[in-house]
Write an enzyme that holds these catalytic residues in place. Structure first.
Site, PDB file in Angstrom:
ATOM      1  N   LYS A 116      11.881   8.271  -1.281  1.00 49.60           N
ATOM      2  CA  LYS A 116      11.936   6.807  -1.688  1.00 49.60           C
ATOM      3  C   LYS A 116      11.743   5.956  -0.321  1.00 49.60           C
ATOM      4  O   LYS A 116      11.602   4.869  -0.591  1.00 49.60           O
ATOM      5  CB  LYS A 116      12.675   7.004  -3.187  1.00 49.60           C
ATOM      6  CG  LYS A 116      14.242   6.350  -2.611  1.00 49.60           C
ATOM      7  CD  LYS A 116      14.909   5.219  -1.812  1.00 49.60           C
ATOM      8  CE  LYS A 116      16.532   5.372  -1.438  1.00 49.60           C
ATOM      9  NZ  LYS A 116      16.928   4.031  -0.932  1.00 49.60           N
TER      10      LYS A 116
ATOM     11  N   THR B 240      14.382   0.165  -4.534  1.00 50.03           N
ATOM     12  CA  THR B 240      14.806   0.410  -3.395  1.00 50.03           C
ATOM     13  C   THR B 240      12.521  -0.545  -3.309  1.00 50.03           C
ATOM     14  O   THR B 240      12.766  -1.051  -1.571  1.00 50.03           O
ATOM     15  CB  THR B 240      14.424   1.828  -2.334  1.00 50.03           C
ATOM     16  OG1 THR B 240      15.882   2.373  -2.808  1.00 50.03           O
ATOM     17  CG2 THR B 240      14.412   1.181  -1.201  1.00 50.03           C
TER      18      THR B 240
END
Length: 354
Positions: A212, A269
């Site tokens: 990620k 994120t």
């Protein structure tokens, strides 16, 4: 599979007399606060020792109960002590939590080896792959400390440190091969604002937290290049797909990626201005080189460090990861950031689920 923690059931047997947190950056300091607040909520008073590389940071934490370098004026519980001596921090610890840079973990574990008790559990907060070996952090820990999988847990999920330090509600995942150990660590970190769930899929949870960061770099690049929400949504969605393909090839569980460690962490994120990786990507999109981005940031954007290892791991397992490939090419300087947009979705035409 993920399961919620029954705090009343786990707290009575989940106690630890001494917990060491190695790494006094924003996440390490915040997690020490979580542990102290959780203990206070249970009416317990364990020793929580925070190790800081810099003596002046350790002194501030111990004396002023703040870590202004990383958490501004947010106060830390008085139950947290601090030291710049690793040996002192881990001596007698029932639980050792690692919040260290991924690429220096192996070296720093040399100071920990031989100091752990026979039943000490090691918990990784680190989201990275070791370059050169392509090992996940739990694998590095097992190798360096000669620990079985049952004594290594990982914590992942949408863990933006400043939000948690401000006690904004968040949920997270504790993964371990031993479900009882996962429940114990979850019980130790269960507060009114930090809600842990348990999972046995260590591979999937770790890989979700690793890849990620690379996808967030791509989203940041989209920002820097002035691309719109369609582009960013496409990158996030297909980024999740390529992360899932890699984890599945390595034995991860598909359900992990629809949960907190997968979709939850990816969204946080990629969307938050607090995300170091998204910020680093935006700077790359603005035209800065990788070295210039590193100089600009005050903390490590782990995707910049682990990206090449992710791509190498995918190639070795025959997994297509066009977004990660394109980001790493930009980082390596072999692809101009102005040419990245069409490569972010560069796969042969096929069904969406493939």
């Amino acid at each position: 599979m993920t399961a919620p923690v029954d705090a009343a059931r786990t707290s009575s047997g989940a106690g630890a007399h001494r917990i060491a947190v190695l790494g006094a950056g924003s996440w390490g300091s915040t997690f020490a606060k979580v542990l102290a607040d959780a203990a206070a909520g249970r009416g317990e008073e364990p020793e929580i020792v925070l190790w800081a590389r810099r003596p002046e940071v350790a002194a501030e934490i111990a004396e002023q109960h703040t870590n202004t370098t990383y958490l501004g004026e947010i106060g830390l519980p008085e139950a947290i002590t601090a030291t710049a001596d690793v040996g002192e921090a881990v001596a007698g610890a029932d639980v050792v939590v690692l919040a260290l840079p991924a690429q220096s973990l192996r070296t720093q574990l040399e100071e920990v080896r031989g100091r752990l008790g026979a039943e000490t559990v090691v918990v990784s907060l680190i989201k990275g792959l070791e370059r050169g070996t392509d090992l996940r952090m739990s694998e590095v820990i097992a190798e360096q400390l000669a620990l079985p999988a049952e004594r290594i847990a990982v914590i992942s999920g949408p863990n933006l440190a400043m939000e948690i330090a401000r006690e904004e509600p968040t949920a997270s995942v504790v993964a371990c091969a031993d479900h009882a150990v996962a429940e114990r660590i979850a019980g130790l970190s269960n507060t009114g604002y930090f809600r842990p769930y348990t999972n046995s899929d260590v591979v999937g949870v770790e890989l979700a937290g690793i890849v990620k960061n690379v996808i967030a770099l791509a989203v940041g690049i989209c920002d820097g290049q002035g691309l719109g929400d369609n582009s960013k949504a496409s990158v996030i969605t297909r980024g999740l797909a390529e992360t899932t393909r890699l984890a599945h090839a390595l034995g991860g569980t598909l359900e992990t990626f629809s949960g907190l460690a997968g979709l939850g962490d990816l969204v946080a994120t990629c969307a938050s201005p607090l995300s170091r990786n998204r910020t680093a990507g935006r700077l790359l999109g603005d035209g800065l080189t990788a070295d210039e981005v590193v100089a600009e940031l005050t903390q490590t954007a782990e995707g910049m460090k682990s990206g090449s290892a992710v791509v190498d791991l995918a190639r070795r397992h025959g997994v297509e990861m066009p977004i990660s490939e394109a980001v790493v090419a930009v980082l390596d300087g072999t692809l101009s950031v102005d040419r990245i947009a069409p490569l972010l979705l560069a796969r042969d035409l096929k069904a969406e689920g493939k």
